[in-house]
Design a protein around this motif. Structure first.
Motif, short mmCIF file in Angstrom:
data_model
loop_
_atom_site.label_atom_id
_atom_site.label_comp_id
_atom_site.label_asym_id
_atom_site.label_seq_id
_atom_site.Cartn_x
_atom_site.Cartn_y
_atom_site.Cartn_z
N UNK A 35 0.81 -1.22 0.00
CA UNK A 35 0.00 0.00 0.00
C UNK A 35 0.84 1.27 0.00
N UNK A 36 2.14 1.14 -0.25
CA UNK A 36 3.05 2.29 -0.17
C UNK A 36 2.62 3.45 -1.07
N UNK A 37 2.25 3.16 -2.30
CA UNK A 37 1.83 4.23 -3.22
C UNK A 37 0.54 4.86 -2.74
N UNK A 38 -0.36 4.04 -2.26
CA UNK A 38 -1.63 4.55 -1.73
C UNK A 38 -1.37 5.49 -0.54
N UNK A 39 -0.48 5.09 0.33
CA UNK A 39 -0.15 5.90 1.50
C UNK A 39 0.41 7.25 1.08
N UNK A 40 1.39 7.23 0.18
CA UNK A 40 2.01 8.49 -0.25
C UNK A 40 1.01 9.41 -0.93
N UNK A 41 0.19 8.87 -1.84
CA UNK A 41 -0.78 9.71 -2.54
C UNK A 41 -1.86 10.23 -1.59
N UNK A 81 -6.39 4.55 -4.84
CA UNK A 81 -7.21 3.98 -3.77
C UNK A 81 -8.27 3.03 -4.32
N UNK A 82 -8.79 3.34 -5.49
CA UNK A 82 -9.82 2.49 -6.10
C UNK A 82 -9.28 1.10 -6.45
N UNK A 83 -7.98 0.96 -6.59
CA UNK A 83 -7.36 -0.34 -6.88
C UNK A 83 -7.36 -1.25 -5.65
#
Length: 110
Positions: A35-41, A81-83
């Motif tokens: 979830x790293x990309x989700x967290x950063x965005x 997030x939708x992913x």
């Protein structure tokens, strides 16, 4: 504060809070690495929304540019997030889409 700002401010606040909640929940997840990309965005989105809120409140000359940036960041966050299957990610995606739409609408109306 001009009445025309109230709708966009409401969406910005909701998006910032949803994004912060998403990032915090992702950080506590067993899937934190995935979830790293989700967290950063989500963190970027929350920060951008709050910057725009503060800028609107002080009637900054940056508001038009920040509306466009916020629209862009919210779209990116919503897509990421939708992913994800987690409820908090899905809620964040929905809040981001509403915020993005509110920013675009405000730009188009003014």
């Amino acid at each position: 504060m001009d009445e025309r700002y109230h709708a966009v401010l409401e969406k910005l606040w909701h998006c910032a809070l949803s994004s912060e909640k998403c990032a915090a929940a992702c950080l506590a997840s067993e899937r934190v690495g995935a979830l790293a990309t989700c967290i950063r965005l989500s963190q970027d989105c929350a920060d951008t929304c709050m910057l725009l809120v503060r800028s609107i409140k002080r009637k900054s000359v940056l508001v038009p540019s920040l509306l466009a940036v916020c629209d862009f960041v919210c779209k990116l966050c919503a897509e990421e997030c939708d992913k994800q299957e987690e409820d908090y990610c899905q809620q964040c995606a929905a809040a981001c889409l509403l915020c993005s739409e509110a920013c675009r609408q405000f730009i188009n109306d003014h």
